[in-house]
Write a protein that holds these residues in place. Structure first.
Motif, PDB file in Angstrom:
ATOM      1  N   UNK A   1       0.815  -1.213   0.000  1.00 52.66           N
ATOM      2  CA  UNK A   1       0.000   0.000   0.000  1.00 52.66           C
ATOM      3  C   UNK A   1       0.855   1.272   0.000  1.00 52.66           C
ATOM      4  N   UNK A   2       2.161   1.094  -0.205  1.00 52.70           N
ATOM      5  CA  UNK A   2       3.086   2.238  -0.285  1.00 52.70           C
ATOM      6  C   UNK A   2       2.979   3.143   0.933  1.00 52.70           C
ATOM      7  N   UNK A   3       2.943   2.535   2.109  1.00 53.18           N
ATOM      8  CA  UNK A   3       2.798   3.329   3.333  1.00 53.18           C
ATOM      9  C   UNK A   3       3.975   3.115   4.302  1.00 53.18           C
ATOM     10  N   UNK A   4       4.852   2.191   3.980  1.00 56.94           N
ATOM     11  CA  UNK A   4       5.923   1.829   4.932  1.00 56.94           C
ATOM     12  C   UNK A   4       6.735   3.056   5.366  1.00 56.94           C
ATOM     13  N   UNK A   5       7.123   3.857   4.420  1.00 55.65           N
ATOM     14  CA  UNK A   5       7.958   5.026   4.722  1.00 55.65           C
ATOM     15  C   UNK A   5       7.288   5.997   5.685  1.00 55.65           C
ATOM     16  N   UNK A   6       5.967   6.048   5.651  1.00 53.87           N
ATOM     17  CA  UNK A   6       5.245   7.012   6.491  1.00 53.87           C
ATOM     18  C   UNK A   6       4.872   6.447   7.852  1.00 53.87           C
ATOM     19  N   UNK A   7       5.176   5.181   8.094  1.00 52.22           N
ATOM     20  CA  UNK A   7       4.745   4.552   9.358  1.00 52.22           C
ATOM     21  C   UNK A   7       5.412   5.181  10.580  1.00 52.22           C
ATOM     22  N   UNK A   8       6.555   5.829  10.375  1.00 54.39           N
ATOM     23  CA  UNK A   8       7.232   6.471  11.504  1.00 54.39           C
ATOM     24  C   UNK A   8       6.698   7.859  11.801  1.00 54.39           C
ATOM     25  N   UNK A   9       5.792   8.334  10.987  1.00 53.64           N
ATOM     26  CA  UNK A   9       5.258   9.690  11.171  1.00 53.64           C
ATOM     27  C   UNK A   9       3.944   9.634  11.935  1.00 53.64           C
ATOM     28  N   UNK A  10       3.588  10.736  12.617  1.00 53.90           N
ATOM     29  CA  UNK A  10       2.335  10.711  13.379  1.00 53.90           C
ATOM     30  C   UNK A  10       1.111  10.594  12.470  1.00 53.90           C
ATOM     31  N   UNK A  11       0.131   9.894  12.924  1.00 50.86           N
ATOM     32  CA  UNK A  11      -1.112   9.717  12.161  1.00 50.86           C
ATOM     33  C   UNK A  11      -1.737  11.079  11.870  1.00 50.86           C
ATOM     34  N   UNK A  12      -1.521  12.035  12.766  1.00 47.93           N
ATOM     35  CA  UNK A  12      -2.055  13.382  12.567  1.00 47.93           C
ATOM     36  C   UNK A  12      -1.561  14.000  11.265  1.00 47.93           C
ATOM     37  N   UNK A  13      -0.397  13.534  10.773  1.00 42.65           N
ATOM     38  CA  UNK A  13       0.153  14.112   9.541  1.00 42.65           C
ATOM     39  C   UNK A  13      -0.375  13.405   8.291  1.00 42.65           C
ATOM     40  N   UNK A  14      -1.168  12.364   8.466  1.00 45.14           N
ATOM     41  CA  UNK A  14      -1.638  11.589   7.315  1.00 45.14           C
ATOM     42  C   UNK A  14      -2.812  12.260   6.622  1.00 45.14           C
ATOM     43  N   UNK A  15      -2.893  12.049   5.305  1.00 38.99           N
ATOM     44  CA  UNK A  15      -4.087  12.466   4.571  1.00 38.99           C
ATOM     45  C   UNK A  15      -5.200  11.452   4.853  1.00 38.99           C
ATOM     46  N   UNK A  16      -6.409  11.751   4.363  1.00 41.44           N
ATOM     47  CA  UNK A  16      -7.527  10.836   4.566  1.00 41.44           C
ATOM     48  C   UNK A  16      -7.222   9.472   3.952  1.00 41.44           C
ATOM     49  N   UNK A  17      -6.661   9.494   2.741  1.00 42.55           N
ATOM     50  CA  UNK A  17      -6.351   8.252   2.042  1.00 42.55           C
ATOM     51  C   UNK A  17      -5.307   7.424   2.785  1.00 42.55           C
TER      52      UNK A  17
END
Lengths: 522, 238
Positions: free
Chosen positions: B121-137
């Motif tokens: 799902x191309x999300x591995x790189x962002x797993x270390x970032x806070x969920x608050x920084x995530x887009x809806x998708x």
């Protein structure tokens, strides 16, 4: 601009979610607030009347400015993040055809209105008490009434600027929330230390009639030196300088205007910094350690707590004050302590009360009273997970105990050394605060299950303004009063034994509340 | 796998959001649940997921009654709401580990699955970032990954395709097929009728709280499209 500003304020008030139809719960809570306001009004009247009775009515105008001012300053500072900055409808508001200054003014006005209400409940009874002793004139009364509207302006603006400053500094760091929390805690500690420290400037002279005038003058000069607007208000009310009152009014309005201009310059920048997050985007999956579900819940609570300044500062105040008390006790001599207490208490009895004071402070840290409510829109997660409600409650309680118990033990150890506590009293000094921690923790869970608030948009609603957080705050005090009364009443009977018995009562309360809570769904 | 029998849900004020619903999802089914706004889809889904209490009817998952043994039911299913409000104070990996701990997924297995689904799902790189920084998708993807790491037997999704980019949408569809091949079942609501038509082997249409159509997609549609059927059923009851 004015009509748009008022429209925005009206929407904010409607958004508070005040129910139109009142059930038993709303009536009960309203009754509690009415009682509290009545107590505040009585205290204010009593203070003014008492000072007038002692011939120190000159102090009353100063107190009328300082007392609501300090409370307003403190609460405004804590509200800045969440009401003025980083609030939920920021993006929607800023996309509207409304000038930034109008948005800021409307947010400020909401805070001001809240503090205005509180100031009125202080100044009206205080004014009645004051004018019973002081010379009154139509002008003096008019100035006093005008003062009600002016007094909250400077502390609200000043506190909001301080709060904005903290946000501005912390926004530059990766862990902005952590920095904001640390700065806020340091500021809170400074205020508390200054409050304790001010008792040291009270002269050693006793309250003999001949020295009252001297003490009154010293206090008056001290207050007015510390906060010149209080002097200007005093001079206006007493007729000594009407121009001084106009200066007070001009400064109050001027500070508000400066606040709006200063904040509006960097408003978008500061909100952007607060509401966006630094991301690295380069994570690689590392070693994973599985944990027990209860531990997982506890760890989540730890991250939740330290991720929110409002939650951390408001709920952490109890353990913070207990540590400060223990450390501060080393800087107060036995003679100063007796003078501060004002009454002669036998040393053994004082040692018996120490655990109760410590326990009451420890119980003020009660994350369980808001932890379920703070799940808010995330509640579906816990409800859909394969975990029992008991495990969820245990995880939340474990976190609160992790805050309370180590602090209690450290504070107990420090107080034991300071006051040379030995024997049974020493055991009580350790056992009672730990028992209080358990009782307070389960009480918090009980009250949150009874009075949950899940549909909040601002954490402040839950952490500072909810009924559950209020009842959790006062639980320790209410429980301690009869215990203290017993100690005074029983006299020379071993206060240590009595303290252990009281700890036993607390543990029974905890057990009873837990047996109820574990059967209740959230 | 999922049996909903005589399920009714009444809200305060007496209005019935769902009225006497009967629906059965077997292992291997991809079951589409369709209805207009306010028809009762989310109410049904939340009741199945154990998020909403209900008074009438029974819901059993893998033979276990959700009222009698909710924990056992929830252990074998995963629920993803339409708007996944996740813990914003956690990072992505912290959230996944939290879910993994609650579902008691072994550490080594968990790591492998997080790596696999994170990369897919191309999300591995962002797993270390806070969920608050995530887009809806991104939040949607994280919720999906958190559902997959414990390999549920039943996956309940409310509007799963909203906010997903085309690649992630295709990935989710493939994942659903893969799960069903392994004997799991999918039950999801959607407004995207052509996706439901291509993806689902069974469909149910709910209108004003009542089930109006249910069964095998092929036999229900015959030569018509799902869109045509939906309009016909919701405008004029069949």
């Amino acid at each position: 601009m004015r009509s748009k500003c008022l429209l925005l304020v009206k929407i904010q008030i409607q958004n508070l979610g005040l129910k139109k139809k009142w059930g038993v719960k709303q009536i009960f809570l309203a009754a509690i607030y009415v009682i509290l306001l009545a107590m505040l009004a009585s205290y204010s009247f009593g203070l003014a009347f008492g000072l007038g009775f002692l011939g120190m009515e000159e102090l009353v105008p100063g107190c009328a400015v300082i007392l609501p001012g300090i409370v307003t300053f403190f609460f405004s500072m804590l509200k800045t993040n969440g009401i003025l900055f980083a609030y939920k409808d920021y993006e929607m508001l800023m996309s509207l055809p409304v000038p930034t200054r109008t948005v800021i003014a409307s947010r400020f006005l909401l805070m001001y209105l809240f503090h205005l209400g509180m100031t009125a409940f202080v100044l009206v009874p205080m004014g009645i008490g004051y004018f019973l002793w002081a010379e009154s004139s139509v002008m003096a009364v008019l100035i006093w009434i005008t003062g009600i509207f002016l007094i909250p302006l400077i502390p609200t603006a000043a506190a909001t600027l301080v709060g904005a400053g903290i946000i501005f500094i912390s926004a530059r760091f990766r862990r902005a929330n952590a920095v904001s929390t640390v700065l806020t805690v340091l500021l809170t500690m400074s205020v508390l230390i200054a409050s304790f420290g001010s008792t040291a400037v009270i002269p050693e002279e006793g309250f003999t009639p001949e020295q009252i005038g001297m003490i009154g003058k010293a206090l008056r000069d001290s207050i007015y030196q510390m906060y010149p607007p209080a002097n200007w208000f005093f001079r206006g009310v007493t007729g000594a300088g009407l121009m001084d009152f106009f200066l007070f009014a001009a400064l109050s309005v001027g500070v508000y205007l400066i606040f709006v201009v200063l904040v509006s310059k960097n408003y978008k920048k500061m909100n952007t910094a607060l509401m966006t997050h630094r991301t690295k985007g380069n994570y690689q999956v590392e070693k994973i350690t599985a944990k027990h579900p209860v531990t997982a819940i506890c760890q989540k609570e730890i991250r939740r707590f330290f991720g929110s300044t409002i939650y951390c500062v408001n709920m952490g105040i109890g353990v913070l004050m207990s540590l400060m008390l223990a450390v501060a006790s080393f800087f107060v001599s036995d003679a100063d302590l007796k003078r501060m207490l004002g009454v002669q208490i036998p040393e053994q009895m004082l040692k018996g009360i120490l655990p109760l004071i410590l326990g009451a402070l420890i119980m003020m840290t009660c994350t369980t009273s808001v932890s379920l409510s703070l799940e808010g829109k995330n509640l579906w997660i816990l409800k859909s997970l394969p975990i029992t409600k008991e495990e969820i409650y245990k995880g939340k309680m474990l976190f609160n105990l992790l805050l309370q118990i180590p602090t209690a033990l450290i504070s107990s150890a420090l107080l034991a050394v300071r006051f040379r506590v030995t024997g049974m009293t020493l055991i009580t000094l350790f056992v009672y605060p730990v028992a209080a921690a358990f009782a307070g923790t389960v009480w918090g869970l009980f009250i949150n299950l009874k009075l949950p608030v899940y549909n909040w948009t601002n954490e402040t609603t839950v952490v500072k303004q909810s009924a559950a957080s209020f009842f959790a705050l006062i639980f320790g005090i209410i429980v301690s009063i009869p215990f203290m009364g017993l100690i005074f009443f029983v006299g020379d009977v071993s206060v240590g034994v009595l303290g252990v018995a009281e700890a036993g009562v607390l543990l029974l309360i905890a057990a009873g509340l837990w047996s109820y809570c574990r059967r209740v769904e959230f | 796998m999922l049996r909903i029998e005589h399920f009714s849900k009444r809200y305060k004020g007496g209005k019935k959001a769902v009225d006497d619903l009967n629906l059965f999802v077997e292992a291997g089914d991809i079951y589409g649940f369709i209805g207009h706004n306010g028809a009762g889809k989310s109410t049904t889904i939340k009741s199945v997921a154990g998020v909403l209490e209900f008074e009438e009817g029974t819901i059993t998952i893998d033979g276990i009654d959700i009222k009698e043994n909710p924990v056992a039911c929830k252990k074998c299913m995963a629920y993803i709401p339409d708007n996944p409000d996740l813990y914003e104070h956690l990072t992505g990996i912290q959230y996944l580990n939290f879910i993994g701990d609650i579902f008691e997924v072994e550490a080594s297995v968990r790591k492998e699955r997080i790596q696999r689904y994170g990369d897919q799902f191309a999300l591995t790189g962002a797993l270390g970032d806070p969920v608050a920084s995530y887009s809806h998708g991104m939040k949607q993807k994280l919720a999906i990954i958190s559902a997959l790491i414990h390999e549920p037997k039943l996956m309940i999704l409310d509007e799963p395709f909203v906010g997903l980019d085309p690649k992630a949408t295709l990935l989710l569809k493939n994942t659903m097929h893969e799960m069903c091949r392994r004997g799991a079942a999918i039950f999801f609501s959607t407004h995207v009728l052509d996706v439901a038509e291509k993806l689902c082997n069974k469909v149910a249409i709910i209108k004003d709280g009542k089930l109006v159509v249910s069964g095998e997609m092929e036999s229900i549609l015959k030569d018509a499209s799902l869109e045509h059927l939906f309009m016909e059923v919701t405008e004029h009851e069949k």
